[in-house]
Design an enzyme around this catalytic site. Sequence first.
Site, PDB file in Angstrom:
ATOM      1  N   ARG A  58       0.842  -1.214   0.000  1.00 63.31           N
ATOM      2  CA  ARG A  58       0.000   0.000   0.000  1.00 63.31           C
ATOM      3  C   ARG A  58       0.869   1.253   0.000  1.00 63.31           C
ATOM      4  O   ARG A  58       0.537   2.247  -0.645  1.00 63.31           O
ATOM      5  CB  ARG A  58      -0.960  -0.017   1.199  1.00 63.31           C
ATOM      6  CG  ARG A  58      -1.996   1.103   1.125  1.00 63.31           C
ATOM      7  CD  ARG A  58      -3.088   0.963   2.170  1.00 63.31           C
ATOM      8  NE  ARG A  58      -2.576   1.112   3.511  1.00 63.31           N
ATOM      9  CZ  ARG A  58      -3.301   0.937   4.625  1.00 63.31           C
ATOM     10  NH1 ARG A  58      -4.581   0.615   4.535  1.00 63.31           N
ATOM     11  NH2 ARG A  58      -2.760   1.094   5.812  1.00 63.31           N
ATOM     12  N   LYS A 157      -2.624   6.692   1.259  1.00 60.30           N
ATOM     13  CA  LYS A 157      -2.371   7.075   2.654  1.00 60.30           C
ATOM     14  C   LYS A 157      -1.279   8.143   2.586  1.00 60.30           C
ATOM     15  O   LYS A 157      -0.083   7.846   2.693  1.00 60.30           O
ATOM     16  CB  LYS A 157      -1.933   5.842   3.446  1.00 60.30           C
ATOM     17  CG  LYS A 157      -2.063   6.021   4.941  1.00 60.30           C
ATOM     18  CD  LYS A 157      -1.969   4.688   5.653  1.00 60.30           C
ATOM     19  CE  LYS A 157      -1.779   4.862   7.145  1.00 60.30           C
ATOM     20  NZ  LYS A 157      -2.897   5.493   7.839  1.00 60.30           N
ATOM     21  N   GLU A 191     -16.056   6.441   7.105  1.00 59.36           N
ATOM     22  CA  GLU A 191     -15.147   5.764   8.041  1.00 59.36           C
ATOM     23  C   GLU A 191     -14.830   6.684   9.216  1.00 59.36           C
ATOM     24  O   GLU A 191     -15.255   7.835   9.248  1.00 59.36           O
ATOM     25  CB  GLU A 191     -13.850   5.354   7.328  1.00 59.36           C
ATOM     26  CG  GLU A 191     -13.069   6.522   6.781  1.00 59.36           C
ATOM     27  CD  GLU A 191     -11.827   6.105   5.979  1.00 59.36           C
ATOM     28  OE1 GLU A 191     -11.664   4.918   5.662  1.00 59.36           O
ATOM     29  OE2 GLU A 191     -11.037   7.012   5.692  1.00 59.36           O
TER      30      GLU A 191
HETATM   31  C1  PLP Z   1      -8.284   7.318   7.360  1.00 58.08           C
HETATM   32  C2  PLP Z   1      -8.064   5.894   7.715  1.00 58.08           C
HETATM   33  N1  PLP Z   1      -8.998   4.982   7.411  1.00 58.08           N
HETATM   34  C3  PLP Z   1      -8.849   3.677   7.724  1.00 58.08           C
HETATM   35  C4  PLP Z   1      -7.717   3.225   8.359  1.00 58.08           C
HETATM   36  C5  PLP Z   1      -7.569   1.766   8.663  1.00 58.08           C
HETATM   37  O1  PLP Z   1      -6.575   1.196   7.855  1.00 58.08           O
HETATM   38  P1  PLP Z   1      -5.688  -0.036   8.347  1.00 58.08           P
HETATM   39  O2  PLP Z   1      -6.627  -1.092   8.788  1.00 58.08           O
HETATM   40  O3  PLP Z   1      -4.925  -0.433   7.132  1.00 58.08           O
HETATM   41  O4  PLP Z   1      -4.815   0.464   9.440  1.00 58.08           O
HETATM   42  C6  PLP Z   1      -6.712   4.130   8.686  1.00 58.08           C
HETATM   43  C7  PLP Z   1      -5.480   3.697   9.352  1.00 58.08           C
HETATM   44  O5  PLP Z   1      -4.504   3.423   8.718  1.00 58.08           O
HETATM   45  C8  PLP Z   1      -6.881   5.490   8.357  1.00 58.08           C
HETATM   46  O6  PLP Z   1      -5.940   6.388   8.658  1.00 58.08           O
END
Ligand code: PLP
Length: 316
Positions: A58, A157, A191
């Site tokens: 990612r 991200k 989310e």
């Molecule tokens: C905005 C956002 N959404 C969702 C997630 C959840 O992602 P992950 O399960 O890969 O940590 C994160 C954390 O990384 C995040 O910063």
Amino acid sequence: MEQADLIWHNGEFVPWEDAKVHVLSHALHYGTGVFEGIRCYETEHGPAVFRHADHIERLAKSAELYYLGLPYSKEEIAEATRELIRRNGLGSCYIRPLAFRGYGDLGLYATDAPIDLIIAAFPWGAYLGEEGQKHGIRAKVSSWRRIGPGGLIPHAKASGQYLNSILAKTESTNAGYEEAILLDERGFVCEGSGENIFLVRDGQIVTPPHVASILDGINRKSVIQIARDLGYTVVERDVARAELYLAEEIFLTGTAAELVPVREIDDHPIGEPGEITRHVQAKFVDALNGRAEEYLEWLDFVEKPSEVDQASKVST
Ligand SMILES: Cc1ncc(COP(=O)(O)O)c(C=O)c1O
């Protein structure tokens, strides 16, 4: 924050306090960085990084989306991370790789500024608290909408994008809640400020789809698989805001927070964590900690298996 001894900085292991950048670094001004949040768990066979390859994949995709060529290969990044954990003598820890445009050009088309890469690993407890993991948190739907695909790239991200999460988190914290839930540009549930969201309705597990501008959470993916393996139906579909108030159960997933039930949202009570949340959470925690045989492939052991065997032979 709790410190560790060393940080990996452009190929070198440097003392924590010496890991510095120039004040004219591009990313400091424009948010031109991409990063990951990864966790390592102390298991029976030593420290293991949860879904390490998926996180680095990612990171590489986020970098590509913002035209930041990663200066190291995925395998080099993975090995640097394992070596950092070993040299810092860490067991359970949080890992933060960050690739960013560094010093050398402050223009917006700044191809003369190098891409720097750092990896930090340090102890960090449950982001929303152990109490929250047990009894649930109070959340509030934010007045800030999640960044949409028309202006930025919700799938990435990227550092600058987190101004959006910070606005929502600040608003909800100042209002006395523990987490913010963002709606997407269309007004559907998206989310949390740093977690994906799941709800239970009529015994089915529901979570917003990719078109709702979610980050493709690695724990979201894991929990979907675990829930399906446990026999639950998981549906990815748009969720209306009021469905949150009607939900039987709600929970959030993310690397920092892990799996956190929501017990109240916008002052509507959801209640103590429900049966489905508890069931999925227990298996998920087992998977993270290397106690679930069927998900051991998700763990990248910091010591190679042969070293683990050697160590146990020596100690017996
Ligand atoms: C905005 C956002 N959404 C969702 C997630 C959840 O992602 P992950 O399960 O890969 O940590 C994160 C954390 O990384 C995040 O910063």
